[in-house]
Design a protein around this motif. Sequence first.
Motif, PDB file in Angstrom:
ATOM      1  N   TYR A 106       1.156  -1.002  -0.187  1.00 42.05           N
ATOM      2  CA  TYR A 106      -0.015   0.370  -0.055  1.00 42.05           C
ATOM      3  C   TYR A 106       1.277   1.696   0.300  1.00 42.05           C
ATOM      4  N   TYR A 107       0.581   2.340  -0.582  1.00 41.88           N
ATOM      5  CA  TYR A 107       1.515   3.401  -1.142  1.00 41.88           C
ATOM      6  C   TYR A 107       0.405   4.740  -0.564  1.00 41.88           C
ATOM      7  N   SER A 108       0.180   5.226  -0.251  1.00 43.97           N
ATOM      8  CA  SER A 108       0.370   6.861  -0.437  1.00 43.97           C
ATOM      9  C   SER A 108       0.273   7.600  -1.662  1.00 43.97           C
ATOM     10  N   ASP A 109      -0.799   8.612  -2.041  1.00 40.70           N
ATOM     11  CA  ASP A 109      -0.461   9.081  -2.854  1.00 40.70           C
ATOM     12  C   ASP A 109       0.704   9.524  -3.678  1.00 40.70           C
ATOM     13  N   SER A 110       1.324  10.387  -3.196  1.00 43.64           N
ATOM     14  CA  SER A 110       2.469  10.759  -2.788  1.00 43.64           C
ATOM     15  C   SER A 110       4.184  10.334  -2.797  1.00 43.64           C
ATOM     16  N   VAL A 111       3.529   8.916  -2.953  1.00 42.49           N
ATOM     17  CA  VAL A 111       4.777   8.659  -2.990  1.00 42.49           C
ATOM     18  C   VAL A 111       4.728   7.504  -4.181  1.00 42.49           C
ATOM     19  N   GLN A 112       3.572   7.449  -4.329  1.00 42.82           N
ATOM     20  CA  GLN A 112       3.229   6.126  -5.015  1.00 42.82           C
ATOM     21  C   GLN A 112       3.999   6.000  -6.897  1.00 42.82           C
ATOM     22  N   GLY A 113       4.285   5.054  -6.850  1.00 47.22           N
ATOM     23  CA  GLY A 113       5.569   5.432  -8.416  1.00 47.22           C
ATOM     24  C   GLY A 113       7.162   6.220  -8.001  1.00 47.22           C
ATOM     25  N   ARG A 114       7.504   5.707  -6.794  1.00 50.02           N
ATOM     26  CA  ARG A 114       8.471   6.779  -6.668  1.00 50.02           C
ATOM     27  C   ARG A 114       9.309   5.985  -5.325  1.00 50.02           C
ATOM     28  N   PHE A 115       8.015   5.297  -4.364  1.00 53.18           N
ATOM     29  CA  PHE A 115       8.959   4.587  -2.928  1.00 53.18           C
ATOM     30  C   PHE A 115       8.500   3.476  -3.392  1.00 53.18           C
TER      31      PHE A 115
END
Length: 124
Positions: free
Chosen positions: A59-68
């Motif tokens: 699960y990821y927050s929208d702010s880090v999705q695709g980077r973390f």
Amino acid sequence: QVQVVESGGGLVQAGGSLRLACADSGRTVSSYDMGWFRQAPGKEREFVAAITWSGGTTYYSDSVQGRFTISRDNAQNAVYLQMNNLKPEDTAVYYCAARTRGGSYYNSESYDYWGQGTQVTVSP
């Protein structure tokens, strides 16, 4: 007493990468779903990423999705957070914790056994 320890923080320029690690001397990390949260000065602690015990769901927050990217190695009793393309707004103290209670993966109240945190600073 259970204590997880975060490591890997530091100072990096925008666009750079860091890899955080979370481990403990017992079996806590390998026994639970695990999450990463962060807290910037003057702001509330916020969810960053979480991973189920098996590692099968993340699960990821929208702010880090695709980077973390969150991952785990239960044999090593460790959880990792690979952070790429870092931005100044990623600057915060990063914490890992074990999801010991039911409830949302995104809510810090579902977690226990918080570490002391590791500072991540991203310069422009």
